[in-house]
Design an enzyme around this catalytic site. Sequence first.
Site: not given
Ligand SMILES: *Cc1c(COP(=O)(O)O)cnc(C)c1O
Length: 397
Positions: A176, A236, A204
């Site tokens: 990320s 996302k 992502h």
């Molecule tokens: C954003 C993210 C999460 C968390 O997801 P949310 O739905 O925002 O709680 C988990 N793992 C990764 C790699 C992320 O980038």
Amino acid sequence: MRRFEDLIRKRQACDLYRDYSTRTGVMGAEIEIEGRTYLNFSSNDYLGLAGDPRIADAAISAIQRYGIGSGSAHLIVGHTDEHQRLEQELAQWLGTERALLFSTGYMANMGIINALIEPKGHVFEDALNHASLLDGGLLSRGRMIRWPHRDIEALRQLMQGCDPSRSLIVTDGVFSMDGDTAPLKALAELARETQTLLMIDDAHGIGVLGAQGRGCVEQAGLTFHDVPIIMGTLGKAFGVFGAFVAGSDTLIDFLVQRARTYIYTTAPPPALAAAARAALRLVVEESWRRDHLMSLIKYFRHNATALGLALGASETPIQPLLCGDSRRALMISRQLAQQGIWVTPIRPPTVPEGSARLRISLSAAHQKEHIDQLLSALSQCLRVDESVQTDKPRQQE
Ligand SMILES: *Cc1c(COP(=O)(O)O)cnc(C)c1O
């Protein structure tokens, strides 16, 4: 209060103090923050769907039918036909037997890892895995072991002597803060060889990578037989909110019995499920969003490299610009904001000491002209602070 104030002051003193700004209006290529409009390079809205009126309409119409609250946990009476259809459509799209919704990705990771790991078990994690995966490993009843980033041989060594039937290998699909991807084929091979369970967090990658947007597993030419636990988020690329895990019937059945962050929490509003279903249709049908995004990534990288910017090895919409120390990252981010461009600086402890960066994220909502504006603003800032350029000797930190 003294002990709280101490930490806050310490963070302020070394440029690690975190704060947030208040945005008004819809998410998109441009955002409004405290009365001013900025070009936005900070969101995870990779496909530009967060502000899509068709998704909003799906939610509005569902609210009219269901009201807002789900009223209880999934296992009581909170699970509606909208949740059910979303789970079925996600599983069908990904080619798995079944899928299960979680309220957030953070909760999914905590719940999945805790459910799967027994005492004496081992959770193997890439050193740069997301905080929610690391927390899942730490809070599990097993032991967490981190392997050096993307180093399969190191992982193989670390796994020696551990009982594979009690172990789990977990990796981010796309990392990320760096935007690089996991060596998924090699991981799947190692997992198969050693008979160890493999899980990917594709927060992502889902919606973005692979010809159909099915993420890192599709891009690597694999299926859920190779990667039996696929976790993805809906906040996302999908532009909505929530998360899911996809895999075999048995895996999902097991998680329904055991995943505490699934069992002991209120089901998301049915309207969120309806919105995610609308988003899934757009992820599938509007593949131009992925094509456009990929061409923007190429365009950005080509021109940023020509300017001598210190980019990472990323082919994804996450394009970190390494700055080294936190003060420099903060300063460049502020200078960009003065020029109407919003790029969030990422500092320790989110990233390792000495690797503060600007996390530039691209979106299908952008146009080439937006990238041009970003690059021209960046090159102006760098004229002020030349040490971010790769082809110049790095200053002593
Ligand atoms: C954003 C993210 C999460 C968390 O997801 P949310 O739905 O925002 O709680 C988990 N793992 C990764 C790699 C992320 O980038």
